[in-house]
Design an enzyme around this catalytic site. Structure first.
Site, PDB file in Angstrom:
ATOM      1  N   ARG A  30       0.836  -1.219   0.000  1.00 52.85           N
ATOM      2  CA  ARG A  30       0.000   0.000   0.000  1.00 52.85           C
ATOM      3  C   ARG A  30       0.864   1.260   0.000  1.00 52.85           C
ATOM      4  O   ARG A  30       0.466   2.308  -0.486  1.00 52.85           O
ATOM      5  CB  ARG A  30      -0.944  -0.018   1.209  1.00 52.85           C
ATOM      6  CG  ARG A  30      -2.081   1.018   1.120  1.00 52.85           C
ATOM      7  CD  ARG A  30      -3.034   0.844   2.272  1.00 52.85           C
ATOM      8  NE  ARG A  30      -4.221   1.690   2.173  1.00 52.85           N
ATOM      9  CZ  ARG A  30      -4.586   2.570   3.096  1.00 52.85           C
ATOM     10  NH1 ARG A  30      -3.872   2.719   4.191  1.00 52.85           N
ATOM     11  NH2 ARG A  30      -5.676   3.281   2.937  1.00 52.85           N
ATOM     12  N   ILE A  56      -7.509   7.234  -1.069  1.00 50.32           N
ATOM     13  CA  ILE A  56      -7.322   5.785  -1.224  1.00 50.32           C
ATOM     14  C   ILE A  56      -8.203   5.194  -0.128  1.00 50.32           C
ATOM     15  O   ILE A  56      -8.168   5.657   1.013  1.00 50.32           O
ATOM     16  CB  ILE A  56      -5.833   5.382  -1.082  1.00 50.32           C
ATOM     17  CG1 ILE A  56      -5.655   3.854  -1.128  1.00 50.32           C
ATOM     18  CG2 ILE A  56      -5.199   5.918   0.184  1.00 50.32           C
ATOM     19  CD1 ILE A  56      -4.168   3.408  -1.173  1.00 50.32           C
ATOM     20  N   SER A  57      -9.019   4.203  -0.467  1.00 49.60           N
ATOM     21  CA  SER A  57      -9.998   3.685   0.495  1.00 49.60           C
ATOM     22  C   SER A  57      -9.326   2.918   1.636  1.00 49.60           C
ATOM     23  O   SER A  57      -8.166   2.506   1.541  1.00 49.60           O
ATOM     24  CB  SER A  57     -11.003   2.769  -0.202  1.00 49.60           C
ATOM     25  OG  SER A  57     -11.621   3.460  -1.261  1.00 49.60           O
ATOM     26  N   GLN A  58     -10.109   2.704   2.711  1.00 44.25           N
ATOM     27  CA  GLN A  58      -9.660   1.932   3.875  1.00 44.25           C
ATOM     28  C   GLN A  58      -9.423   0.472   3.439  1.00 44.25           C
ATOM     29  O   GLN A  58     -10.258  -0.088   2.720  1.00 44.25           O
ATOM     30  CB  GLN A  58     -10.792   2.003   4.898  1.00 44.25           C
ATOM     31  CG  GLN A  58     -10.521   1.320   6.188  1.00 44.25           C
ATOM     32  CD  GLN A  58     -11.727   1.413   7.114  1.00 44.25           C
ATOM     33  OE1 GLN A  58     -12.719   2.081   6.825  1.00 44.25           O
ATOM     34  NE2 GLN A  58     -11.626   0.741   8.234  1.00 44.25           N
TER      35      GLN A  58
END
Ligand code: SAM
Length: 218
Positions: A30, A56-58
């Protein structure tokens, strides 16, 4: 929390049981998909800013959506809302890198902000992901050139599921998208082998940035 600890937590709590999803999260870093100044926060289970008012999503949200797609190696997947490219990388890992024999699946990902389209391409290059094509376009229209798709995932909040996307979904296909405002219900829609929309399941409440474009929020 490290990614390893987060994965262990998902397994222990039975949040994620699909082994190929867990493996993809182990492989894709990530930290390669967030701005340099936020590297220390790469493995927090939180969304992070990537510029242009986007995120950026969880990781847990990405994992839940990915698992809901019931992916298999070799599938063709359409993602609307490339953002950083991280979700696309996770999908690409599962459907198969071209270099791995017999697993030539691919991911088509559409982003409406030109700078983020380029940002995602660079990030995917860093991760050596070769089976993903990123295009700058209005994803609320889908992406006809490469249609139909085995799976479609929307990573921005939709007012309702765009008809264009349902049209581009293959028979037996699955579409996952957050729908509503101010929070969203994560909807999973399945088509049967005749192309009828068979089941619609609500996977719970989430918060996303809005889908823009023709069939997005005005
Ligand atoms: N999937 C991304 C990731 O892994 O980083 C996160 C996506 S972010 C929550 C939502 C993205 O959808 C934003 O980058 C936004 O610009 C994009 N977006 C919004 N409306 C769009 C549209 N109509 N077509 C394509 N992308 C869109």
């Amino acid at each position: 929390m490290s990614m390893k600890e987060l994965i262990e937590y998902w397994q222990k709590q039975k949040i994620i049981t699909d082994k190929q999803v867990l493996e993809a999260f182990k492989k894709v870093k990530r930290e390669n998909f967030i701005p340099k100044n936020l590297k220390d926060y790469a493995y927090l289970d939180k969304p992070l800013p990537i510029g242009f008012g986007q995120t950026i999503s969880q990781p847990t949200t990405i994992a839940i959506m990915t698992q809901a797609l019931e992916l298999k190696p070799g599938m063709k997947v359409l993602e609307i809302g490339t953002g950083s490219g991280y979700q696309a990388a996770i999908l690409a890992c599962i459907v198969g890198n071209k270099r791995e024999k017999g697993k030539a699946g691919k991911v088509i990902s559409i982003e409406i902000i030109p700078e983020l389209t380029e940002y995602a391409k660079e990030n995917l290059k860093k991760e050596k992901i070769t089976n993903t094509k990123v295009f700058h376009s209005d994803g609320s229209l889908g992406y006809k050139k490469e249609a139909p798709y085995d799976r479609i995932i929307v990573t921005a909040a939709c007012p309702k599921i765009p008809k264009s996307l349902l049209k581009q979904l293959k028979n037996n296909g699955i579409l996952v998208a957050p729908v509503g405002y101010p929070s969203q219900n994560m909807m999973k829609i399945k088509k049967d082998k005749t192309g009828k929309q068979t089941t619609t399941e609500n996977l719970g409440e989430f918060i996303f940035v809005p889908l823009t474009g023709k069939y997005g929020w005005k």
